[in-house]
Design an enzyme around this catalytic site. Sequence first.
Site, PDB file in Angstrom:
ATOM      1  CG  MET A 151      -1.909  -1.210   1.127  1.00 41.62           C
ATOM      2  SD  MET A 151      -3.496  -0.937   1.906  1.00 41.62           S
ATOM      3  CE  MET A 151      -3.011  -0.674   3.601  1.00 41.62           C
ATOM      4  CG  HIS A 170       8.463   0.199   5.784  1.00 44.04           C
ATOM      5  ND1 HIS A 170       8.720  -1.140   5.921  1.00 44.04           N
ATOM      6  CD2 HIS A 170       7.104   0.340   5.901  1.00 44.04           C
ATOM      7  CE1 HIS A 170       7.591  -1.781   6.139  1.00 44.04           C
ATOM      8  NE2 HIS A 170       6.587  -0.913   6.114  1.00 44.04           N
ATOM      9  CG  HIS A 230       6.966  -2.172   1.997  1.00 42.25           C
ATOM     10  ND1 HIS A 230       6.805  -0.955   2.615  1.00 42.25           N
ATOM     11  CD2 HIS A 230       5.752  -2.773   2.049  1.00 42.25           C
ATOM     12  CE1 HIS A 230       5.564  -0.817   3.014  1.00 42.25           C
ATOM     13  NE2 HIS A 230       4.893  -1.913   2.683  1.00 42.25           N
ATOM     14  CB  VAL A 238      12.407  -5.503   8.601  1.00 42.84           C
ATOM     15  CG1 VAL A 238      13.612  -4.582   8.716  1.00 42.84           C
ATOM     16  CG2 VAL A 238      12.642  -6.552   7.520  1.00 42.84           C
ATOM     17  CB  SER A 295       4.232  -0.499  10.422  1.00 46.62           C
ATOM     18  OG  SER A 295       2.969  -0.011  10.031  1.00 46.62           O
TER      19      SER A 295
HETATM   20  O1  PAF Z   1      -0.097  -5.748   3.546  1.00 50.34           O
HETATM   21  C1  PAF Z   1      -0.531  -4.828   2.814  1.00 50.34           C
HETATM   22  O2  PAF Z   1       0.117  -3.808   2.588  1.00 50.34           O
HETATM   23  C2  PAF Z   1      -1.904  -4.962   2.171  1.00 50.34           C
HETATM   24  O3  PAF Z   1      -2.797  -5.597   3.027  1.00 50.34           O
HETATM   25  C3  PAF Z   1      -1.885  -5.639   0.805  1.00 50.34           C
HETATM   26  C4  PAF Z   1      -1.397  -7.072   0.881  1.00 50.34           C
HETATM   27  C5  PAF Z   1      -0.978  -4.862  -0.141  1.00 50.34           C
HETATM   28  C6  PAF Z   1      -3.288  -5.667   0.203  1.00 50.34           C
HETATM   29  O4  PAF Z   1      -3.795  -4.377   0.047  1.00 50.34           O
END
Ligand code: PAF
Length: 289
Positions: A31, A35, A38, A178, A187
Amino acid sequence: MMQVITAIEEMRRYSRNIRGEGKTLGFVPTMGYLHDGHMSLVDAARKECDIVAVSVFVNPVQFGPGEDLDRYPRDIERDRHISEEHGVDVMFIPSEEEMYPDGYSTFVEPTGVIVRGLCGLSKPGHFRGVATVVAKFLNITKPHVIYFGQKDAQQSVVIKRMVEDLNMDTEVRVMPIVREADGLAMSSRNSCLSPEERGQAPGLFRSLKRAEDLVAGGEYSADKIRTEMENMMRETPDLRIDYIEIVDAHGLMPLDRVKENTLIAVAARVGRTRLIDNIRIGKTRESEA
Ligand code: PAF
């Protein structure tokens, strides 16, 4: 050069070409407001697949009324920059209209124990929204591997279940949490915390460490561990506990006693921001006995 795609048809074409060339595609759905958490998924995909795709889409259908959809942090230019730096080949950034056009009316509804507790209880409809958008992404991008973070432990269980139940042809990989230096799980929502709230936020991780220490010391009673964790979290005055759950890590069934493959998960609010975190217990002396 990283490619940026906004249209579903173009993303499908891209994926078809990759597959046609015999290459593997790793996909990291996000979304945005990227960071290091990800990026650990991107790095794993980079190692394991020929082509790496990242999506950025703040999925409105996984937010309940009154949740933080409007406050959710966004910075697409920064996301593009970070992705390019990490060797992402293609970013898929669809609009809301592209994903949910007028007349949209089909949803994927996870059911049963896996959505009964934890965030499924405190955020009704959340996993219906997550499963729906991930199913759409899988149909659009057709990746060989899709990557998730263990921080959203329940989400990973729900997606694995969906992929199995709906016979989707993708491998689901879940990568470790992480953390910041003080233990706070990374987050996008951490950016919503004021400096004072940020100081309180590691209280979640401290309570999980306490649980881990208790188990290491031979305490397996879920009630006792939960009570200790509650006491510990109450020491942080502005942390409002949403849940502390001790469940089987695969099926999310609540447990009376910690055993092998137990998930201890917490959710708490700090100010207006809701944070989640968890640990996995591997083996206990009891489960080995
Ligand atoms: O974990 C997330 O960022 C969201 O729930 C996802 C998997 C991208 C779905 O919108």
